[in-house]
Motif scaffolding. Structure first.
Motif, short mmCIF file in Angstrom:
data_model
loop_
_atom_site.label_atom_id
_atom_site.label_comp_id
_atom_site.label_asym_id
_atom_site.label_seq_id
_atom_site.Cartn_x
_atom_site.Cartn_y
_atom_site.Cartn_z
N THR A 82 0.82 -1.21 0.00
CA THR A 82 0.00 0.00 0.00
C THR A 82 0.85 1.26 0.00
OG1 THR A 82 -0.22 -0.13 2.40
CG2 THR A 82 -1.98 -1.10 1.08
N ARG A 83 1.98 1.24 0.72
CA ARG A 83 2.89 2.38 0.70
C ARG A 83 4.21 2.01 1.36
NH1 ARG A 83 -0.44 3.58 5.09
NH2 ARG A 83 0.64 4.34 6.93
N ALA A 84 5.20 2.84 1.11
CA ALA A 84 6.50 2.70 1.76
C ALA A 84 6.88 4.06 2.30
CB ALA A 84 7.56 2.21 0.77
N GLU A 85 7.41 4.08 3.50
CA GLU A 85 7.83 5.33 4.13
C GLU A 85 9.28 5.21 4.55
OE1 GLU A 85 5.19 6.25 7.33
OE2 GLU A 85 3.49 6.57 6.00
N VAL A 86 10.15 5.95 3.87
CA VAL A 86 11.57 5.93 4.15
C VAL A 86 11.89 7.11 5.06
CG1 VAL A 86 13.86 6.01 3.10
CG2 VAL A 86 11.98 4.94 1.88
N THR A 87 12.76 6.88 6.04
CA THR A 87 13.17 7.98 6.91
C THR A 87 13.98 8.99 6.11
OG1 THR A 87 15.15 6.77 7.59
CG2 THR A 87 13.20 6.54 8.99
N THR A 88 14.12 10.19 6.64
CA THR A 88 14.81 11.25 5.91
C THR A 88 16.29 10.94 5.69
OG1 THR A 88 15.13 12.43 7.99
CG2 THR A 88 13.25 13.08 6.63
N ASP A 89 16.90 10.13 6.55
CA ASP A 89 18.30 9.76 6.35
C ASP A 89 18.44 8.53 5.46
OD1 ASP A 89 17.40 7.82 8.08
OD2 ASP A 89 18.94 8.15 9.60
N LEU A 90 17.34 7.97 4.97
CA LEU A 90 17.29 6.84 4.05
C LEU A 90 17.89 5.57 4.63
CD1 LEU A 90 18.22 8.60 0.70
CD2 LEU A 90 15.96 8.21 1.64
N LYS A 91 17.84 5.40 5.93
CA LYS A 91 18.40 4.20 6.55
C LYS A 91 17.34 3.16 6.88
CE LYS A 91 22.47 6.33 8.34
NZ LYS A 91 23.73 5.76 8.66
N LEU A 92 16.12 3.59 7.13
CA LEU A 92 15.03 2.68 7.49
C LEU A 92 13.85 2.91 6.57
CD1 LEU A 92 15.14 3.18 11.37
CD2 LEU A 92 16.16 1.32 10.06
N CYS A 93 13.11 1.83 6.33
CA CYS A 93 11.93 1.91 5.47
C CYS A 93 10.83 1.04 6.06
CB CYS A 93 12.28 1.47 4.06
SG CYS A 93 10.88 1.49 2.94
N ASP A 94 9.68 1.62 6.31
CA ASP A 94 8.50 0.87 6.72
C ASP A 94 7.66 0.62 5.48
OD1 ASP A 94 9.20 0.92 9.40
OD2 ASP A 94 8.02 2.72 9.83
N VAL A 95 7.41 -0.65 5.21
CA VAL A 95 6.62 -1.04 4.04
C VAL A 95 5.30 -1.59 4.54
CG1 VAL A 95 6.51 -2.49 2.00
CG2 VAL A 95 8.70 -1.53 2.72
N TYR A 96 4.21 -0.99 4.12
CA TYR A 96 2.87 -1.40 4.54
C TYR A 96 2.29 -2.33 3.49
CZ TYR A 96 3.36 2.22 8.02
OH TYR A 96 3.80 2.97 9.07
N VAL A 97 1.93 -3.54 3.92
CA VAL A 97 1.38 -4.53 3.00
C VAL A 97 -0.02 -4.91 3.43
CG1 VAL A 97 3.61 -5.48 2.31
CG2 VAL A 97 2.43 -6.44 4.27
N SER A 98 -0.81 -5.32 2.46
CA SER A 98 -2.18 -5.74 2.71
C SER A 98 -2.45 -6.95 1.86
CB SER A 98 -3.14 -4.60 2.35
OG SER A 98 -4.46 -4.99 2.60
N MET A 99 -3.42 -7.74 2.27
CA MET A 99 -3.81 -8.89 1.46
C MET A 99 -5.32 -8.98 1.42
SD MET A 99 -2.72 -12.05 3.96
CE MET A 99 -3.27 -13.33 2.91
N SER A 100 -5.83 -9.45 0.30
CA SER A 100 -7.27 -9.61 0.13
C SER A 100 -7.71 -10.85 0.87
CB SER A 100 -7.63 -9.74 -1.34
OG SER A 100 -7.26 -8.58 -2.03
N MET A 101 -8.80 -10.74 1.58
CA MET A 101 -9.37 -11.86 2.31
C MET A 101 -10.70 -12.23 1.67
SD MET A 101 -7.42 -12.47 4.92
CE MET A 101 -6.16 -11.69 5.89
N THR A 102 -11.01 -13.51 1.71
CA THR A 102 -12.33 -13.92 1.24
C THR A 102 -13.36 -13.54 2.29
OG1 THR A 102 -12.04 -16.12 2.19
CG2 THR A 102 -11.41 -15.82 -0.12
N SER A 103 -14.52 -13.17 1.85
CA SER A 103 -15.53 -12.68 2.78
C SER A 103 -16.07 -13.77 3.69
CB SER A 103 -16.68 -12.01 2.01
OG SER A 103 -17.26 -12.95 1.13
#
Length: 124
Positions: free
Chosen positions: A39-60
């Protein structure tokens, strides 16, 4: 991140796109299916760390315990493949240093689908 920093926004987008392509086309782990979205990636301003947000589709029709097990399985598979993904991102995205990647589950898509189902049920 500063509001007008377009370089930082481009780096976030490039990393998110590269990780999505690696997950979709290069990971052979059966726990990671084609229903995974970055869904998105957020890199810190010093470019050392990155949080990657993932999602998956679920059956209802699946219950909460099945969904929790699927999410745990997905996150374990991504944690195991973190080094491979980082190496491939370094090859794809031209940065001096490739950030350390942390995967975080994002349930906003599932929450939106639940809200939509509730609204449709209410309208009936």
């Amino acid at each position: 991140m500063k509001k007008g920093n377009t370089r930082h926004i481009r780096i976030n987008d490039a990393i998110a796109h590269a990780i999505a392509n690696v997950i979709r086309s290069e990971l052979a782990d059966p726990r990671v299916g084609t229903v995974v979205s970055v869904t998105r990636a957020e890199v810190t301003t010093d470019l050392k760390l990155c949080d990657v947000y993932v999602s998956m589709s679920m059956t209802s029709g699946s219950d909460a315990t099945q969904q929790n097990k699927a999410v745990e399985s997905l996150m374990a598979a991504l944690a195991k493949a973190r080094g491979f993904i980082r190496k491939r991102v370094a090859e794809i995205v031209n940065l001096r240093h490739t950030p350390e990647i942390t995967f975080i589950y994002d349930d906003s898509i599932a929450h939106g689908m639940r809200m939509r189902a509730l609204i449709e049920e209410t309208n009936k």
